[in-house]
Scaffold this motif. Sequence first.
Motif, mmCIF file in Angstrom:
data_model
loop_
_atom_site.group_PDB
_atom_site.id
_atom_site.type_symbol
_atom_site.label_atom_id
_atom_site.label_comp_id
_atom_site.label_asym_id
_atom_site.label_seq_id
_atom_site.Cartn_x
_atom_site.Cartn_y
_atom_site.Cartn_z
ATOM 1 N N MET A 1 0.844 -1.176 0.000
ATOM 2 C CA MET A 1 0.000 0.000 0.000
ATOM 3 C C MET A 1 0.893 1.244 0.000
ATOM 4 S SD MET A 1 -2.815 1.015 2.814
ATOM 5 C CE MET A 1 -4.359 1.235 2.072
ATOM 6 N N GLU A 2 0.656 2.105 -0.924
ATOM 7 C CA GLU A 2 1.481 3.304 -1.053
ATOM 8 C C GLU A 2 0.752 4.501 -0.441
ATOM 9 O OE1 GLU A 2 3.464 5.873 -4.604
ATOM 10 O OE2 GLU A 2 3.113 3.743 -4.909
ATOM 11 N N LEU A 3 1.477 5.295 0.315
ATOM 12 C CA LEU A 3 0.892 6.453 1.001
ATOM 13 C C LEU A 3 1.474 7.761 0.484
ATOM 14 C CD1 LEU A 3 0.977 5.075 4.650
ATOM 15 C CD2 LEU A 3 -0.939 5.073 3.074
ATOM 16 N N GLY A 4 1.629 7.871 -0.799
ATOM 17 C CA GLY A 4 2.275 9.038 -1.367
ATOM 18 C C GLY A 4 1.422 10.290 -1.428
ATOM 19 N N ASN A 5 0.101 10.206 -1.427
ATOM 20 C CA ASN A 5 -0.751 11.375 -1.605
ATOM 21 C C ASN A 5 -1.341 11.915 -0.305
ATOM 22 O OD1 ASN A 5 -0.352 11.361 -4.325
ATOM 23 N ND2 ASN A 5 -2.083 10.016 -4.731
ATOM 24 N N ILE A 6 -0.838 11.513 0.840
ATOM 25 C CA ILE A 6 -1.368 11.997 2.125
ATOM 26 C C ILE A 6 -0.659 13.298 2.476
ATOM 27 C CG2 ILE A 6 -1.604 11.522 4.570
ATOM 28 C CD1 ILE A 6 -1.831 8.593 3.860
ATOM 29 N N SER A 7 -1.434 14.331 2.680
ATOM 30 C CA SER A 7 -0.839 15.627 3.009
ATOM 31 C C SER A 7 -0.627 15.744 4.523
ATOM 32 C CB SER A 7 -1.752 16.756 2.526
ATOM 33 O OG SER A 7 -2.996 16.675 3.195
ATOM 34 N N GLN A 8 0.236 16.641 4.896
ATOM 35 C CA GLN A 8 0.501 16.902 6.304
ATOM 36 C C GLN A 8 -0.683 17.637 6.922
ATOM 37 O OE1 GLN A 8 2.706 14.988 7.318
ATOM 38 N NE2 GLN A 8 4.409 16.288 7.920
ATOM 39 N N PRO A 9 -1.022 17.323 8.172
ATOM 40 C CA PRO A 9 -2.135 18.039 8.816
ATOM 41 C C PRO A 9 -1.751 19.484 9.121
ATOM 42 C CG PRO A 9 -1.111 16.549 10.362
ATOM 43 C CD PRO A 9 -0.477 16.288 9.028
ATOM 44 N N VAL A 10 -2.738 20.351 9.069
ATOM 45 C CA VAL A 10 -2.543 21.763 9.391
ATOM 46 C C VAL A 10 -3.257 22.041 10.709
ATOM 47 C CG1 VAL A 10 -2.961 24.121 8.645
ATOM 48 C CG2 VAL A 10 -2.435 22.346 6.961
ATOM 49 N N TYR A 11 -2.506 22.463 11.687
ATOM 50 C CA TYR A 11 -3.069 22.718 13.007
ATOM 51 C C TYR A 11 -3.343 24.199 13.188
ATOM 52 C CZ TYR A 11 -1.472 18.005 13.961
ATOM 53 O OH TYR A 11 -1.263 16.665 13.916
ATOM 54 N N GLY A 12 -4.471 24.509 13.813
ATOM 55 C CA GLY A 12 -4.842 25.887 14.082
ATOM 56 C C GLY A 12 -4.280 26.355 15.416
ATOM 57 N N PRO A 13 -4.629 27.561 15.819
ATOM 58 C CA PRO A 13 -4.106 28.094 17.079
ATOM 59 C C PRO A 13 -4.702 27.433 18.313
ATOM 60 C CG PRO A 13 -5.679 29.620 16.131
ATOM 61 C CD PRO A 13 -5.473 28.532 15.124
ATOM 62 N N GLY A 14 -5.744 26.630 18.191
ATOM 63 C CA GLY A 14 -6.336 25.951 19.333
ATOM 64 C C GLY A 14 -7.646 26.595 19.734
ATOM 65 N N PRO A 15 -8.324 25.987 20.677
ATOM 66 C CA PRO A 15 -9.622 26.525 21.090
ATOM 67 C C PRO A 15 -9.470 27.843 21.835
ATOM 68 C CG PRO A 15 -8.990 24.705 22.499
ATOM 69 C CD PRO A 15 -7.971 24.780 21.411
ATOM 70 N N GLU A 16 -10.423 28.695 21.645
ATOM 71 C CA GLU A 16 -10.426 29.984 22.315
ATOM 72 C C GLU A 16 -11.570 30.020 23.317
ATOM 73 O OE1 GLU A 16 -10.644 33.144 19.537
ATOM 74 O OE2 GLU A 16 -8.916 32.473 18.401
ATOM 75 N N ALA A 17 -11.413 30.841 24.306
ATOM 76 C CA ALA A 17 -12.472 31.002 25.302
ATOM 77 C C ALA A 17 -13.682 31.650 24.639
ATOM 78 C CB ALA A 17 -11.984 31.867 26.453
ATOM 79 N N PRO A 18 -14.887 31.210 24.992
ATOM 80 C CA PRO A 18 -16.075 31.811 24.374
ATOM 81 C C PRO A 18 -16.230 33.262 24.794
ATOM 82 C CG PRO A 18 -16.701 30.348 26.145
ATOM 83 C CD PRO A 18 -15.231 30.185 25.951
ATOM 84 N N GLY A 19 -16.773 34.057 23.901
ATOM 85 C CA GLY A 19 -17.017 35.453 24.210
ATOM 86 C C GLY A 19 -18.076 35.582 25.291
ATOM 87 N N SER A 20 -17.934 36.583 26.130
ATOM 88 C CA SER A 20 -18.863 36.744 27.235
ATOM 89 C C SER A 20 -19.274 38.195 27.331
ATOM 90 C CB SER A 20 -18.203 36.292 28.535
ATOM 91 O OG SER A 20 -19.049 36.560 29.621
ATOM 92 N N SER A 21 -20.480 38.414 27.851
ATOM 93 C CA SER A 21 -20.923 39.780 28.062
ATOM 94 C C SER A 21 -20.416 40.331 29.392
ATOM 95 C CB SER A 21 -22.458 39.839 28.022
ATOM 96 O OG SER A 21 -22.988 39.037 29.056
ATOM 97 N N MET A 22 -19.845 39.454 30.226
ATOM 98 C CA MET A 22 -19.313 39.873 31.525
ATOM 99 C C MET A 22 -17.883 39.359 31.695
ATOM 100 S SD MET A 22 -22.543 39.192 34.005
ATOM 101 C CE MET A 22 -22.954 37.575 33.399
ATOM 102 N N PRO A 23 -16.913 39.917 30.974
ATOM 103 C CA PRO A 23 -15.550 39.383 31.064
ATOM 104 C C PRO A 23 -14.926 39.589 32.445
ATOM 105 C CG PRO A 23 -15.587 41.378 29.747
ATOM 106 C CD PRO A 23 -17.015 41.021 30.039
ATOM 107 N N GLY A 24 -15.314 40.633 33.148
ATOM 108 C CA GLY A 24 -14.765 40.849 34.490
ATOM 109 C C GLY A 24 -15.184 39.756 35.453
#
Length: 91
Positions: A1-24
């Motif tokens: 089995m040849e695996l020549g066409n598999i591309s490298q994964p692209v990772y994002g910056p990661g999960p971010e905290a959800p926006g809130s109306s009361m950040p304090g």
Amino acid sequence: MELGNISQPVYGPGPEAPGSSMPGLVQMALGFLRLVQPNALPIGEWMVVGSGDAVGGLLLYLLGFLVCIAIGLLFIILMPLVGCCFCCCRC
């Protein structure tokens, strides 16, 4: 089995905290949780449930939360009792 066409994964910056109306308020709650329990839960050390070291380590890990619970229970019990004494005795 040849695996020549598999591309490298692209990772994002990661999960971010959800926006809130009361950040304090969110920052205050997170600051309290970091103050009470600054360490992450070391899961690998407590895999053996039957050992005494596991229970002692878990209680040591949860010591900050246990102290907060004890103070809360004292407050819940003593506050009405002191208020009743002030109202009834009127010293």
